[in-house]
Design an enzyme around this catalytic site. Structure first.
Site, PDB file in Angstrom:
ATOM      1  N   GLY A   1      27.995  37.678  56.654  1.00 19.71           N
ATOM      2  CA  GLY A   1      28.525  38.745  57.492  1.00 19.71           C
ATOM      3  C   GLY A   1      29.855  38.398  58.111  1.00 19.71           C
TER       4      GLY A   1
ATOM      5  CD  GLU B   1      19.460  32.493  52.728  1.00 16.18           C
ATOM      6  OE1 GLU B   1      18.281  32.511  53.073  1.00 16.18           O
ATOM      7  OE2 GLU B   1      20.242  33.449  52.886  1.00 16.18           O
TER       8      GLU B   1
END
Length: 501
Positions: free
Chosen positions: A270, A293
Site C-alpha cells: 500500500g 510477502e
C-alpha cells in the site's frame, strides 16, 4: 515466437483456453495461481466465466470453490465473481466485484492467515482439490516448470490436484529462471523437521516446480501482462507516519535493541508502506535485508540504491514503471531477489528465528491496542487478514500503521473498541499514525490507552476518547481493561446512522 513448452509430452497437450476451461466442472475445487496480481492465469478463468454465464442462462448451476495464494486480478477474481461462479473463496481477495458478492451474501469466504493455507490443504481441511490452474513462465525438457512472477501456494496446488492445467505465459521475463527457491522439505506432523533457513538470502530449495506429467490435462500458451499495482506519491500523512517510524527505529538502535543494519524488514502492501520504504531508502540505515510477502516499488528502489542488499518474497507487486525497470535488468537481481512459496515466506518459525521488523497497515485500533485490519463497521469485509497475522504474532517488532482519520475526518481510526478483532493487544507492540507513535511494549492496558490517545488519535477525537476512558475507569465492571459496554461500539453505530463518528 518459439514455444516455451520444451517437454514433448506436454507440448502435445496444448489447447485453447476454452477447451481447457471445459475440463472444469460445477462443484469442483480449483486451486488458481496468483498473488497480488502477479502470476495469475490470464485466459482460462475468462473462458470459465463464459461457460458459467452460459450455464446460468440455461438455468443450470455452475459454481466452483476457488483457492489462491492471495488476491489476483479482474480477469480472475473479477470475472468469476461477475459470473456468480464462485461458491467459496479463500484465503484473500481484493477485487471489488468479489468483495461485493461476499458482502451481499452471494459468496462464502474464508479469511485465512496465509501461512496456514498450504498446510490446511495438506491436512485435508478443505476437502479434495480437483484442479490446479497455474501460470508458469516455461516448461523444461524434463518436464519441470519455471515458476512465474509469484509462487504463492502453487507448489501445493500442483502436488495436491487431481488434474493440472498450465498457462505458459510468454510475456513473463525469461530471466525469472533462477530467481525462485522452491522448498520440498516440508512434511506432515509428526514427521516435520526444522526448516534450514537462517538468512533471508539463503537458498534451501530448487529453482523449479516438480510435477507428475500424467496429471497435466491441458497446456495453454498465453502472452498477457500481470496486473500492475498503482501507487500514488506519498502524501503528507504517509510521510509523517514514515518519519515517526524511522525516528523510532533510530532510537531502538541507539538503545541497543536493534543492530545498526536493523533486522530483516517485512512490509505490507500500500501507499503508506511504500512511503515508509521510501523513508528507509533515504534514511540513516544501510545494509538492510527483507523477508516479506511481496516486493513492491519501495523495496525495488532500495535494492537499486543498495540500501537493501537482498529481498525474499513470494511475489512481485509493482507499478508499471517499476516493473519496466525490473524487467529491463532482471538477470542482475539473481542472488539478491528470491521468490519462495508462501508457506515459507510467511512461516512463523522463520519469522521468529530471523527476528523480523513487521510493518503492516490497519483499518482501526482501539484504546488497548487491538487491531482490525479486515472489516469496515464490523461486518463488511474489505480484503482480508493476509499475512499480517503471521508476521505480527511472531515478529521481533510488530508495528501497525494508519492515518488517524478516514472519510475526510468523519471516521476516527482510533476508537474505544474495534468493531472486529484481527490482532489482539497481545500481538501489537507499536501503533503509528501521522499524529505520532505509541510504543506499547511493557505497558498495562490502562497505560496503553493513555498513550494511544495522546500519541495516535486525531486532536478532533481526543476529548471524546478521554471522556470515554475516564468514565470507563470510574464505572466499568472491572478496572483492568475498562469498557462501557453500552457505549463501546456507539461510535460505529453513530457513523452508520449519521455518517460521522
Amino acid at each position: 515466437m518459439s514455444s516455451r513448452v520444451l517437454n514433448r509430452a506436454l507440448r502435445d497437450k496444448r489447447m485453447s483456453a476454452d477447451e481447457a476451461a471445459a475440463l472444469i466442472h460445477d462443484g469442483d475445487h480449483v486451486g488458481m495461481s496468483g498473488f497480488t496480481g502477479a502470476g495469475h492465469p490470464k485466459t482460462v478463468p475468462l473462458a470459465l466465466a463464459r461457460r458459467m454465464d452460459a450455464a446460468h442462462a440455461a438455468g443450470q448451476p455452475f459454481k466452483i470453490g476457488m483457492w489462491t495464494g492471495a488476491s489476483t486480478a479482474p480477469e480472475l477474481d473479477g470475472a468469476l465473481a461477475r459470473a456468480n461462479g464462485v461458491d467459496l473463496r479463500l484465503p484473500y481477495q481484493s477485487d471489488p466485484a468479489c468483495r461485493d458478492r461476499i458482502n451481499h451474501g452471494d459468496m462464502d469466504y474464508i479469511d485465512l492467515h496465509l501461512s496456514h493455507v498450504a498446510q490446511y490443504a495438506w491436512f485435508g481441511f478443505f476437502g479434495k482439490l480437483d484442479t490446479a490452474v497455474v501460470e508458469v513462465s516455461g516448461v523444461l525438457e524434463d518436464g519441470r516448470l519455471v515458476p512465474s512472477s509469484s509462487v504463492g501456494n502453487n507448489k501445493t496446488w500442483l502436488d495436491q490436484a487431481d488434474k493440472i492445467i498450465l498457462e505458459v505465459n510468454a510475456w513473463q521475463n525469461p530471466a525469472l529462471d533462477g530467481l525462485h527457491d522452491i522448498y520440498y522439505g516440508t512434511a506432515l506432523p509428526p514427521q516435520r523437521q526444522p526448516i534450514p533457513l537462517t538468512r533471508p538470502d539463503q537458498r534451501i530449495g530448487e529453482p523449479y516446480f516438480r510435477i507428475d506429467p500424467a496429471k497435466v490435462v491441458a497446456v495453454v500458451e498465453t502472452n498477457h501482462p500481470d496486473r500492475q499495482t498503482a501507487f500514488s506519491a506519498p502524501d503528507d500523512t504517509s510521510l509523517a507516519i514514515a518519519a515517526h517510524l524511522i525516528e523510532f527505529l533510530q532510537h531502538e538502535v541507539k538503545a541497543g535493541r536493534l543492530p545498526p543494519a536493523l533486522l530483516p524488514i517485512q512490509s505490507g502492501v500500500g501507499n503508506i508502506a511504500n512511503a515508509v520504504l521510501a523513508g528507509l531508502n533515504k534514511g540513516p540505515f544501510q545494509g538492510l535485508s527483507a523477508f516479506t510477502e511481496v516486493l513492491q516499488d519501495g523495496m525495488l528502489e532500495m535494492l537499486e540504491s543498495g540500501t537493501l542488499t537482498s529481498a525474499s518474497a513470494t511475489a512481485f507487486s509493482l507499478s508499471s514503471e517499476a516493473l519496466a525497470r525490473l524487467n529491463a535488468d532482471l538477470a542482475s537481481y539473481r542472488g539478491r531477489i528470491l521468490l519462495r512459496p508462501q508457506e515459507i515466506s510467511n512461516h512463523p518459525e522463520l519469522i521468529r528465528r530471523l527476528g523480523l521488523i513487521a510493518m503492516n497497515g490497519m483499518i482501526e485500533a482501539d484504546l488497548y491496542g487491538n487491531v482490525n485490519s479486515t472489516h469496515v463497521m464490523g461486518s463488511s469485509i474489505m480484503n482480508g487478514i493476509g499475512g499480517s497475522g503471521d508476521f505480527a504474532r511472531n515478529a521481533y517488532l510488530s508495528v501497525f500503521m494508519t492515518p488517524s482519520t478516514a472519510k475526510g475526518g468523519r471516521i476516527s481510526c482510533i476508537v474505544p473498541m474495534v468493531s472486529h478483532v484481527d490482532h489482539t493487544e497481545h500481538d501489537v507492540q507499536v501503533i503509528v499514525t501521522e499524529q505520532g507513535l505509541a510504543d506499547l511494549r511493557g505497558l498495562s492496558p490502562k497505560k496503553r490507552a493513555a498513550l494511544i490517545i495522546e500519541r495516535c488519535a486525531h486532536p478532533d477525537y481526543r476529548p471524546a476518547l478521554h471522556d470515554y476512558f475516564d468514565r470507563a475507569c470510574r464505572g466499568a465492571p472491572g478496572l483492568h481493561t475498562p469498557h462501557l459496554l453500552g457505549e463501546a461500539l456507539a461510535w460505529h453505530q453513530r457513523y452508520l446512522a449519521d455518517g460521522h463518528m
